[in-house]
Design a protein around this motif. Structure first.
Motif, mmCIF file in Angstrom:
data_model
loop_
_atom_site.group_PDB
_atom_site.id
_atom_site.type_symbol
_atom_site.label_atom_id
_atom_site.label_comp_id
_atom_site.label_asym_id
_atom_site.label_seq_id
_atom_site.Cartn_x
_atom_site.Cartn_y
_atom_site.Cartn_z
ATOM 1 N N LEU A 66 0.767 -1.129 0.117
ATOM 2 C CA LEU A 66 -0.153 0.183 -0.148
ATOM 3 C C LEU A 66 0.886 1.223 0.145
ATOM 4 C CD1 LEU A 66 -1.217 -2.037 2.085
ATOM 5 C CD2 LEU A 66 -4.044 -0.777 1.989
ATOM 6 N N VAL A 67 0.416 2.295 -0.838
ATOM 7 C CA VAL A 67 1.175 3.302 -0.697
ATOM 8 C C VAL A 67 0.242 4.722 -0.588
ATOM 9 C CG1 VAL A 67 3.004 5.085 -1.758
ATOM 10 C CG2 VAL A 67 2.335 2.553 -2.429
ATOM 11 N N ARG A 68 0.494 5.517 0.136
ATOM 12 C CA ARG A 68 0.221 6.437 0.620
ATOM 13 C C ARG A 68 0.748 8.156 0.343
ATOM 14 N NH1 ARG A 68 -3.897 6.116 5.897
ATOM 15 N NH2 ARG A 68 -5.398 3.856 5.429
ATOM 16 N N GLN A 69 0.370 9.598 0.389
ATOM 17 C CA GLN A 69 1.341 10.732 -0.287
ATOM 18 C C GLN A 69 0.800 11.608 0.734
ATOM 19 O OE1 GLN A 69 1.873 11.493 -4.010
ATOM 20 N NE2 GLN A 69 4.154 11.769 -3.217
ATOM 21 N N LYS A 70 0.716 12.548 1.579
ATOM 22 C CA LYS A 70 -0.371 13.460 1.784
ATOM 23 C C LYS A 70 -1.201 12.312 3.161
ATOM 24 C CE LYS A 70 1.068 17.056 -1.330
ATOM 25 N NZ LYS A 70 0.729 18.254 -2.200
ATOM 26 N N PHE A 71 -1.451 11.692 3.804
ATOM 27 C CA PHE A 71 -1.883 10.841 4.174
ATOM 28 C C PHE A 71 -3.292 10.417 3.594
ATOM 29 C CE2 PHE A 71 -0.151 14.184 6.820
ATOM 30 C CZ PHE A 71 0.571 13.621 7.774
ATOM 31 N N LYS A 72 -3.625 9.981 1.675
ATOM 32 C CA LYS A 72 -4.152 10.126 1.164
ATOM 33 C C LYS A 72 -3.583 8.285 0.660
ATOM 34 C CE LYS A 72 -6.300 14.454 0.360
ATOM 35 N NZ LYS A 72 -6.727 14.242 -0.537
ATOM 36 N N PRO A 73 -4.512 7.814 0.699
ATOM 37 C CA PRO A 73 -4.228 5.910 -0.537
ATOM 38 C C PRO A 73 -4.040 6.399 -1.938
ATOM 39 C CG PRO A 73 -6.447 5.707 1.068
ATOM 40 C CD PRO A 73 -5.797 7.748 1.010
ATOM 41 N N LEU A 74 -3.016 6.084 -2.492
ATOM 42 C CA LEU A 74 -2.468 6.055 -3.913
ATOM 43 C C LEU A 74 -2.809 4.952 -4.526
ATOM 44 C CD1 LEU A 74 0.564 8.789 -4.284
ATOM 45 C CD2 LEU A 74 -1.530 9.234 -4.911
ATOM 46 N N VAL A 75 -2.252 3.822 -3.612
ATOM 47 C CA VAL A 75 -2.106 2.633 -4.379
ATOM 48 C C VAL A 75 -1.958 1.636 -3.735
ATOM 49 C CG1 VAL A 75 0.169 1.208 -5.600
ATOM 50 C CG2 VAL A 75 -0.131 3.270 -5.700
ATOM 51 N N GLU A 76 -3.120 0.516 -3.715
ATOM 52 C CA GLU A 76 -3.326 -1.060 -2.941
ATOM 53 C C GLU A 76 -3.422 -2.172 -3.847
ATOM 54 O OE1 GLU A 76 -6.331 -2.751 -0.107
ATOM 55 O OE2 GLU A 76 -6.612 -0.698 -0.362
ATOM 56 N N GLU A 77 -2.110 -3.107 -3.828
ATOM 57 C CA GLU A 77 -2.153 -3.610 -4.653
ATOM 58 C C GLU A 77 -1.630 -5.370 -4.042
ATOM 59 O OE1 GLU A 77 -3.098 -4.179 -7.959
ATOM 60 O OE2 GLU A 77 -3.357 -1.924 -8.477
ATOM 61 N N ALA A 78 -1.451 -6.809 -4.964
ATOM 62 C CA ALA A 78 -1.821 -7.833 -4.030
ATOM 63 C C ALA A 78 -0.055 -8.068 -4.315
ATOM 64 C CB ALA A 78 -1.640 -8.557 -4.791
ATOM 65 N N ILE A 79 0.766 -9.124 -3.499
ATOM 66 C CA ILE A 79 2.287 -8.695 -3.940
ATOM 67 C C ILE A 79 2.180 -10.482 -3.160
ATOM 68 C CG2 ILE A 79 3.310 -7.235 -3.872
ATOM 69 C CD1 ILE A 79 4.356 -7.688 -1.127
ATOM 70 N N THR A 80 3.510 -11.101 -3.430
ATOM 71 C CA THR A 80 3.028 -12.381 -2.956
ATOM 72 C C THR A 80 4.824 -12.154 -1.533
ATOM 73 O OG1 THR A 80 2.612 -13.626 -4.816
ATOM 74 C CG2 THR A 80 4.205 -15.025 -3.274
ATOM 75 N N ILE A 81 4.226 -13.271 -0.750
ATOM 76 C CA ILE A 81 5.110 -13.937 0.891
ATOM 77 C C ILE A 81 6.082 -14.856 0.815
ATOM 78 C CG2 ILE A 81 5.825 -13.272 3.065
ATOM 79 C CD1 ILE A 81 3.654 -11.108 2.887
ATOM 80 N N ARG A 82 6.616 -15.286 -0.105
ATOM 81 C CA ARG A 82 7.930 -16.397 0.156
ATOM 82 C C ARG A 82 7.810 -17.048 1.616
ATOM 83 N NH1 ARG A 82 11.795 -16.177 -1.934
ATOM 84 N NH2 ARG A 82 12.243 -13.673 -2.915
ATOM 85 N N GLU A 83 7.424 -18.162 2.394
ATOM 86 C CA GLU A 83 8.007 -18.444 3.031
ATOM 87 C C GLU A 83 6.070 -18.368 4.050
ATOM 88 O OE1 GLU A 83 12.476 -20.837 4.067
ATOM 89 O OE2 GLU A 83 11.985 -17.786 3.618
ATOM 90 N N PRO A 84 5.605 -18.066 4.055
ATOM 91 C CA PRO A 84 4.589 -17.088 4.705
ATOM 92 C C PRO A 84 4.621 -18.197 6.362
ATOM 93 C CG PRO A 84 3.276 -18.338 3.365
ATOM 94 C CD PRO A 84 4.427 -18.342 2.717
ATOM 95 N N GLU A 85 4.608 -18.682 6.516
ATOM 96 C CA GLU A 85 5.193 -19.471 7.761
ATOM 97 C C GLU A 85 6.314 -18.783 8.684
ATOM 98 O OE1 GLU A 85 7.948 -21.990 5.871
ATOM 99 O OE2 GLU A 85 6.125 -21.390 5.139
ATOM 100 N N ILE A 86 6.695 -18.537 8.466
ATOM 101 C CA ILE A 86 7.655 -17.793 8.941
ATOM 102 C C ILE A 86 6.991 -16.116 9.179
ATOM 103 C CG2 ILE A 86 10.440 -16.612 9.379
ATOM 104 C CD1 ILE A 86 11.338 -18.584 7.179
#
Length: 436
Positions: free
Chosen positions: A288-308
């Motif tokens: 997620l990305v904000r600028q001047k306290f306002k949302p700009l971006v919200e996108e999915a990514i992958t976290i490898r080894e999610p159990e850690i």
């Protein structure tokens, strides 16, 4: 109040500037760090301490929260609406629930406040005049210090090379230049030079705030609703809510696929929908990305080894050079013990160890960010950009009119049985450099 002078730095966006008692000036993307064990506030330029002050944090029963905060509001004259209108001059609010930096006539070198961070009057006044809304403040139980981090996963400013006959025909972003309280839009109309050289689209802008965290239930349901619509099962406009229309769409999918027709969202249902749509495994992280306290971006990514566990980390960019496409990142790893219920909900079996020398590098190794998303964020990079990493997503303190706020919990060492240093988490790492 102790200050060390430096020169040659510029102030951009939500930067911090400190003026010394000798009349010199420090400018740049500086970092405020409050250490509760030392009862001390330090200001860092990169990895160098440039100012220190004693503080008084919350006493027993009124503990000052720890975590990653930003300055939400500033008032030269303020009175507490909780504690008998107690004066709080040069107040800089860190949470809407009542925590702030402020001046006080009583700043003993031990916890004495009702939760705020008390500062000596002279230091509080100077700090107040030097900060702007959005500047970050870290509060930690133990002393932590920013370290230089070099890693391929960290963002750099993008360089734009023109490929059209005239620069005036190129799809350039407007440059916003601060002119007092007004913004002026600048257009570029010069003809293309005979020798093609890299051209950078420069902007004078407030720095972006980036958060990388795990994908929550709302985000997962948004993805599921979108895929159900794609497959022809009308879940309505994706809103992240398990409402009647979504339940009807799920039941229709279950009926068609010979699954138990209950309308419930389960791991098996999600896997079946993703498989039917040919999308592979569902994403487990988000950026997620904000600028001047306002949302700009919200996108999915992958976290490898999610159990850690990802752990809790904060990084600040300085020396951002759009001409060279480079930036220096300075990072801090913070203690944060997640409740057992949270670990179970997130499927975490290996907890984080913020004191491990490679804790931040290990986490960065596991982030898979799509190239188009990386390019989009790189195009927004400017001096003072920040990156927070957390397992717990948007906490209750993060809301409209705030940056990303992460409140941490003190680690009870006796309760920590497994850390990131376990054999399970050992793996060949990418090239990483941490510069002390």
């Amino acid at each position: 109040m102790k200050f060390r002078l430096a020169t040659g730095m510029s102030i951009l966006g939500l930067m911090l500037s400190c003026t010394s008692a000798l009349g010199g000036t420090l400018e740049g993307p500086l970092q405020i760090v409050v250490s509760k064990d030392l009862q001390e506030l330090k200001i860092y330029d990169g990895g160098v301490v440039v100012a220190t002050s004693r503080v008084s944090t919350g006493k027993a029963g009124h503990s000052t929260p720890t975590g990653i905060f930003s300055i939400l509001e500033k008032k030269r004259t303020h009175f507490s609406n909780i504690y008998d209108s107690a004066p709080m001059p040069f107040m800089q609010r860190l949470t809407w629930s009542g925590i702030a930096l402020h001046a006080s006539n009583s700043v003993p070198s031990y916890p004495a406040s009702h939760g705020c961070v008390r500062l000596p009057n002279d230091f509080a006044k100077t700090l107040f005049s030097a900060t702007r809304r959005g500047g970050h403040v870290l509060i930690s139980d133990r002393e932590v210090a920013p370290q230089r981090v070099v890693h391929a996963a960290l963002f750099k400013p993008s360089i734009v090379v023109p490929d059209t006959p005239l620069l005036s025909d190129a799809g350039l972003r407007p440059a916003l230049i601060e002119a007092g309280d007004k913004s002026v839009e600048v257009a570029m109309t010069e003809p293309k030079p005979s020798v093609i050289e890299p051209v950078v689209v420069k902007t004078e802008q407030d720095p972006i705030r980036i958060l990388i965290t795990r994908r929550g239930e709302r985000e997962a349901l948004l993805d599921l609703q979108t895929l159900l619509n794609t497959l022809g099962y009308d879940a309505g406009v994706p809103d992240g809510r398990h409402g009647k229309q979504t339940i009807t769409a799920i039941r229709a999918f279950q009926l068609a696929e010979g699954l138990k027709e209950d309308g419930m969202v389960t791991a098996d249902l999600v896997a079946a929908v993703y498989a039917k749509a040919g999308k592979g495994a569902p994403p487990n992280g988000q950026i997620l990305v904000r600028q001047k306290f306002k949302p700009l971006v919200e996108e999915a990514i992958t976290i490898r080894e999610p159990e850690i566990a990802l752990g809790t980390h904060f990084l600040l960019a300085r020396a951002v050079d759009a001409d060279k496409g480079t930036a220096e990142w300075y990072g801090v790893s913070m203690d944060n013990q997640l409740p057992q219920s949270t670990l179970k909900r997130l499927g975490i079996t290996t907890e984080a160890d913020a004191s491990a020398p490679d804790a931040l590098a290990r986490t960065l190794d596991r982030l898979d960010i799509p190239e188009d998303m990386r390019n989009r964020i790189s195009g927004l990079m400017s001096e003072g950009a920040s990156l927070s990493i957390s397992d717990t997503g948007l906490g209750p303190e993060t809301g409209d009119g705030t940056d990303f706020i992460t409140v941490t919990r003190k680690v009870q060492k006796a309760d920590v049985s497994v850390t990131q240093g376990s054999k399970k988490s050992k793996k060949k790492k990418k090239s990483v450099t941490v510069i002390n």
